[in-house]
Design a protein around this motif. Structure first.
Motif, PDB file in Angstrom:
ATOM      1  N   ALA A 108       0.838  -1.206   0.000  1.00 38.76           N
ATOM      2  CA  ALA A 108       0.000   0.000   0.000  1.00 38.76           C
ATOM      3  C   ALA A 108       0.866   1.247   0.000  1.00 38.76           C
ATOM      4  CB  ALA A 108      -0.928  -0.011   1.213  1.00 38.76           C
ATOM      5  N   ASN A 109       1.936   1.231   0.791  1.00 41.02           N
ATOM      6  CA  ASN A 109       2.813   2.394   0.871  1.00 41.02           C
ATOM      7  C   ASN A 109       3.568   2.619  -0.431  1.00 41.02           C
ATOM      8  OD1 ASN A 109       5.647   3.680   2.426  1.00 41.02           O
ATOM      9  ND2 ASN A 109       3.631   4.520   2.819  1.00 41.02           N
ATOM     10  N   VAL A 110       4.061   1.562  -1.042  1.00 38.56           N
ATOM     11  CA  VAL A 110       4.759   1.690  -2.321  1.00 38.56           C
ATOM     12  C   VAL A 110       3.814   2.270  -3.373  1.00 38.56           C
ATOM     13  CG1 VAL A 110       5.782   0.407  -4.235  1.00 38.56           C
ATOM     14  CG2 VAL A 110       6.475  -0.105  -1.895  1.00 38.56           C
ATOM     15  N   THR A 111       2.573   1.779  -3.400  1.00 36.17           N
ATOM     16  CA  THR A 111       1.584   2.290  -4.355  1.00 36.17           C
ATOM     17  C   THR A 111       1.358   3.777  -4.168  1.00 36.17           C
ATOM     18  OG1 THR A 111       0.439   0.151  -4.334  1.00 36.17           O
ATOM     19  CG2 THR A 111      -0.791   2.043  -5.196  1.00 36.17           C
ATOM     20  N   GLY A 112       1.142   4.188  -2.922  1.00 35.42           N
ATOM     21  CA  GLY A 112       0.923   5.597  -2.645  1.00 35.42           C
ATOM     22  C   GLY A 112       2.127   6.454  -2.952  1.00 35.42           C
ATOM     23  N   GLN A 113       3.308   5.949  -2.637  1.00 37.85           N
ATOM     24  CA  GLN A 113       4.534   6.718  -2.865  1.00 37.85           C
ATOM     25  C   GLN A 113       4.757   6.996  -4.349  1.00 37.85           C
ATOM     26  OE1 GLN A 113       6.622   8.017  -0.684  1.00 37.85           O
ATOM     27  NE2 GLN A 113       5.996   7.079   1.244  1.00 37.85           N
ATOM     28  N   VAL A 114       4.613   5.975  -5.177  1.00 36.46           N
ATOM     29  CA  VAL A 114       4.880   6.129  -6.612  1.00 36.46           C
ATOM     30  C   VAL A 114       3.838   7.036  -7.258  1.00 36.46           C
ATOM     31  CG1 VAL A 114       4.979   4.910  -8.815  1.00 36.46           C
ATOM     32  CG2 VAL A 114       6.110   3.939  -6.807  1.00 36.46           C
ATOM     33  N   THR A 115       2.554   6.828  -6.940  1.00 31.98           N
ATOM     34  CA  THR A 115       1.518   7.667  -7.542  1.00 31.98           C
ATOM     35  C   THR A 115       1.595   9.103  -7.033  1.00 31.98           C
ATOM     36  OG1 THR A 115      -0.039   6.805  -5.869  1.00 31.98           O
ATOM     37  CG2 THR A 115      -0.106   5.814  -8.063  1.00 31.98           C
ATOM     38  N   LEU A 116       2.113   9.303  -5.822  1.00 30.85           N
ATOM     39  CA  LEU A 116       2.293  10.661  -5.331  1.00 30.85           C
ATOM     40  C   LEU A 116       3.399  11.372  -6.091  1.00 30.85           C
ATOM     41  CD1 LEU A 116       1.348  12.787  -3.342  1.00 30.85           C
ATOM     42  CD2 LEU A 116       2.954  11.874  -1.653  1.00 30.85           C
ATOM     43  N   VAL A 117       4.485  10.665  -6.400  1.00 27.40           N
ATOM     44  CA  VAL A 117       5.541  11.244  -7.239  1.00 27.40           C
ATOM     45  C   VAL A 117       4.949  11.679  -8.572  1.00 27.40           C
ATOM     46  CG1 VAL A 117       7.640  10.740  -8.548  1.00 27.40           C
ATOM     47  CG2 VAL A 117       7.447   9.971  -6.185  1.00 27.40           C
ATOM     48  N   CYS A 118       4.163  10.793  -9.166  1.00 23.11           N
ATOM     49  CA  CYS A 118       3.570  11.092 -10.477  1.00 23.11           C
ATOM     50  C   CYS A 118       2.620  12.278 -10.398  1.00 23.11           C
ATOM     51  CB  CYS A 118       2.831   9.860 -11.003  1.00 23.11           C
ATOM     52  SG  CYS A 118       2.073  10.118 -12.625  1.00 23.11           S
ATOM     53  N   SER A 119       1.754  12.304  -9.384  1.00 24.18           N
ATOM     54  CA  SER A 119       0.764  13.378  -9.297  1.00 24.18           C
ATOM     55  C   SER A 119       1.424  14.735  -9.050  1.00 24.18           C
ATOM     56  CB  SER A 119      -0.264  13.068  -8.201  1.00 24.18           C
ATOM     57  OG  SER A 119       0.346  12.905  -6.939  1.00 24.18           O
ATOM     58  N   ILE A 120       2.468  14.767  -8.230  1.00 24.74           N
ATOM     59  CA  ILE A 120       3.175  16.021  -7.977  1.00 24.74           C
ATOM     60  C   ILE A 120       3.848  16.531  -9.253  1.00 24.74           C
ATOM     61  CG2 ILE A 120       5.128  17.083  -6.775  1.00 24.74           C
ATOM     62  CD1 ILE A 120       4.478  15.246  -4.392  1.00 24.74           C
ATOM     63  N   ASP A 121       4.545  15.646  -9.937  1.00 24.92           N
ATOM     64  CA  ASP A 121       5.250  16.063 -11.149  1.00 24.92           C
ATOM     65  C   ASP A 121       4.285  16.363 -12.301  1.00 24.92           C
ATOM     66  OD1 ASP A 121       7.533  15.830  -9.735  1.00 24.92           O
ATOM     67  OD2 ASP A 121       8.404  14.175 -10.868  1.00 24.92           O
ATOM     68  N   PHE A 122       3.145  15.674 -12.315  1.00 21.62           N
ATOM     69  CA  PHE A 122       2.136  15.971 -13.334  1.00 21.62           C
ATOM     70  C   PHE A 122       1.592  17.382 -13.145  1.00 21.62           C
ATOM     71  CE2 PHE A 122      -2.362  16.017 -14.656  1.00 21.62           C
ATOM     72  CZ  PHE A 122      -2.205  15.771 -16.006  1.00 21.62           C
ATOM     73  N   THR A 123       1.316  17.768 -11.888  1.00 18.38           N
ATOM     74  CA  THR A 123       0.831  19.127 -11.649  1.00 18.38           C
ATOM     75  C   THR A 123       1.924  20.165 -11.917  1.00 18.38           C
ATOM     76  OG1 THR A 123       1.329  18.906  -9.281  1.00 18.38           O
ATOM     77  CG2 THR A 123      -0.918  18.433  -9.979  1.00 18.38           C
ATOM     78  N   CYS A 124       3.178  19.790 -11.717  1.00 15.45           N
ATOM     79  CA  CYS A 124       4.281  20.690 -12.071  1.00 15.45           C
ATOM     80  C   CYS A 124       4.284  20.934 -13.573  1.00 15.45           C
ATOM     81  CB  CYS A 124       5.611  20.094 -11.613  1.00 15.45           C
ATOM     82  SG  CYS A 124       7.030  21.210 -11.800  1.00 15.45           S
ATOM     83  N   ALA A 125       4.041  19.865 -14.351  1.00 11.13           N
ATOM     84  CA  ALA A 125       3.947  19.998 -15.808  1.00 11.13           C
ATOM     85  C   ALA A 125       2.763  20.887 -16.186  1.00 11.13           C
ATOM     86  CB  ALA A 125       3.805  18.621 -16.443  1.00 11.13           C
ATOM     87  N   GLN A 126       1.641  20.731 -15.475  1.00  7.23           N
ATOM     88  CA  GLN A 126       0.480  21.576 -15.744  1.00  7.23           C
ATOM     89  C   GLN A 126       0.762  23.045 -15.428  1.00  7.23           C
ATOM     90  OE1 GLN A 126      -2.678  19.529 -13.485  1.00  7.23           O
ATOM     91  NE2 GLN A 126      -3.691  19.171 -15.453  1.00  7.23           N
ATOM     92  N   MET A 127       1.548  23.289 -14.400  1.00  9.82           N
ATOM     93  CA  MET A 127       1.909  24.670 -14.069  1.00  9.82           C
ATOM     94  C   MET A 127       2.728  25.307 -15.191  1.00  9.82           C
ATOM     95  SD  MET A 127       2.830  24.534 -10.023  1.00  9.82           S
ATOM     96  CE  MET A 127       1.523  24.321  -8.803  1.00  9.82           C
ATOM     97  N   ILE A 128       3.602  24.505 -15.762  1.00 11.91           N
ATOM     98  CA  ILE A 128       4.422  25.016 -16.874  1.00 11.91           C
ATOM     99  C   ILE A 128       3.550  25.330 -18.083  1.00 11.91           C
ATOM    100  CG2 ILE A 128       6.235  24.395 -18.517  1.00 11.91           C
ATOM    101  CD1 ILE A 128       7.538  22.784 -16.242  1.00 11.91           C
TER     102      ILE A 128
END
Length: 510
Positions: A108-128
């Motif tokens: 469960a923790n690995v799943t949350g950790q990886v998808t959190l990396v993706c969601s943070i960087d995805f929103t960074c891309a959206q900001m750009i």
């Protein structure tokens, strides 16, 4: 002292302890990234309550999250190891179920950790892409394909940053918090309040705190309001990072729990103030929701600060790294989770992912595994509900892993915990009950779509991501892992070391 305690927990020291107390607090705080996270998730309260969603949709969950943070701080103080949550579950569960509890918590923790990396960087891309759209007066609007390409560029750069030596990571996060995160958040709060007042667009105090608008499509306004909880729940994640880097922290039993509590408290407080200022500056919720920009917060800044002012504050969020460093910090956290789980041979290819680079003394292979998996999860960016799906998956995965050891603490583990420097004392039970009940509620909530009727493109894909991993982990357990996975594996000579389990027995005997 730190390494001796780690040996009692069953692990040899493999990292340099170069995180100080203040740097550990900065690391936990940086993962939650106040102004960047609020900017990324602003659409949730806009749809789910408008002004009320912004103010109280943030406040209510924040109060409940504090109970989870307090419980986690107590566990981390007792058992400061990179294994973190799945180690806690293994030690607090009944012996018969110890391995299974550890297995569930870890996946469960690995799943949350990886998808959190993706969601943070995805929103960074959206900001750009938002900045490009505003800077070109709408002439250049990048779609899902270019956004996905930007996501990969961010992930690759984060792979390089997260592979660096521990002291580099510690200094980077400290500089970020002191110079960027807090300063940028305060600047955004002041800018929205001052400019909205000067422009005559600031709403009344009554409207800012009490005007309710349901734009979700759900008939029940109470349910619609609760969907606003997605914003603070996604922001207030990752504070378990203090546990996962504890093998790199000096005085970890004291520093890690302080980092958890200060990080959550500061993020919740600053985030609430930012949402209050945003509520005052929002003259029309419907206009913000109708924006063509990828992120409605960009439109709010544009409406109140003008083009130059919006680009100035947006550049502080992007160019001066709040969102970028948030993603980098989360990448470090996720890589430590993968490393620790692989160290106990729980992942396919564990022998690769548990290797420590001889030059940097960091788990470089685990870093690149995280970035690769995050890039695959980023394919959800081609759906209309990319952020809600990624945010939901990360919150469900992480909070499942948070609640499991807390639940075991208040049930089978009541007499098993060897208290560290930070302890809840007799309050552990009521606080733990509140924490577990809140997580059970929020997991159900986040499985629902934001609208009452959806198409395949608008579906909440959080359940798909989470269930795919859980089905894989479940089948792996039944077919194979239950025969060989025993939970955390000691890699030190136990003949000369007092173990954590022996300390439990001594404490109960006393």
């Amino acid at each position: 002292m730190d390494d001796a305690l780690l040996a009692e927990l069953g692990y040899k020291a493999e990292f340099k302890r170069e995180f100080t107390l203040i740097e550990t607090v900065a690391f936990a705080f940086s993962i939650m990234g106040v102004v960047a996270s609020v900017s990324s998730t602003f659409s949730f309260p806009l749809e789910s309550g408008g002004h009320v969603g912004m103010v109280f949709g943030w406040l209510v969950p924040s109060l409940f999250v504090l109970s989870i943070a307090a419980s986690m701080a107590e566990l981390t103080s007792s058992m400061p190891t990179s294994a973190g949550l799945y180690y806690f579950s293994a030690k607090l569960a009944p012996p018969k179920w110890s391995a299974l509890a550890s297995w569930i918590t870890g996946w469960a923790n690995v799943t949350g950790q990886v998808t959190l990396v993706c969601s943070i960087d995805f929103t960074c891309a959206q900001m750009i892409t938002t900045a490009i759209a505003v800077g070109s007066d709408g002439a250049v609007t990048l779609g899902a394909g270019p956004t996905y390409g930007i996501l990969w560029a961010i992930l690759i750069s984060h792979g390089v940053v997260c592979s660096a030596a521990t002291n580099v990571l510690a200094r980077l996060n400290l500089a970020y918090v002191l110079c960027c995160a807090v300063g940028t958040t305060i600047a955004a709060i002041i800018a929205l309040l001052v400019c909205s007042g000067n422009n005559g667009t600031r709403v009344s105090t009554r409207d800012a705190f009490t005007m309710f608008e349901n734009n979700t499509g759900w008939a029940n306004s109470g349910w619609a309001f609760m969907l606003a909880f997605t914003a603070p729940m996604w922001t207030l994640t990752g504070y378990d990072s203090a546990a996962h880097i504890s093998e790199e922290v000096a005085g970890a039993a004291r520093a890690a729990p302080i980092a958890i509590l200060v990080g959550v408290g500061a993020t919740a407080s600053l985030g609430w103030l930012l949402f209050i200022s945003a509520s005052f500056a929002t003259q029309s919720v419907s206009d913000l929701l109708a924006t063509t920009l990828p992120l409605p917060m960009g439109q709010l800044f544009l409406d109140n600060l003008g083009k130059k002012g919006m680009l100035a504050i947006w550049s502080l969020i992007i160019i001066f790294f709040p969102q970028y460093v948030t993603g980098a910090a989360q990448g470090v956290d996720a890589s430590r989770v993968v490393f620790a789980f692989a160290r106990d041979n729980a992942l396919p290819g564990s022998r690769w992912w548990k290797q420590i680079n001889r030059r940097t003394l960091t788990p470089v292979n685990a870093v690149w595994l995280v970035m690769g998996l995050a890039g695959i999860c980023g394919l959800l960016g081609f759906s209309a509900t990319a952020l809600s799906s990624l945010a939901g998956a990360s919150v469900i995965g992480l909070y499942t892993s948070y609640a499991t050891p807390i639940f075991l603490r208040i049930t089978s583990g009541r007499d098993k915990l060897v208290p560290g420097p930070f302890s809840l004392g007799r309050w552990y039970m009521p606080i733990g009950i509140v924490a577990v009940a809140w997580v059970a509620f929020i997991i159900v909530l986040l499985l629902f779509p934001s609208a009452s009727s959806v198409t395949a493109d608008e579906m909440n894909y959080a359940v798909v991501l989470v269930m795919a991993v859980f089905i894989f982990a479940g089948i792996s357990w039944i077919v194979s892992a239950r025969r060989w996975f025993t939970g955390p594996i000691s890699n030190v000579d136990m003949s000369t070391t007092t173990t954590y389990d022996e300390k439990q027995l001594e404490r109960r005997h006393d």
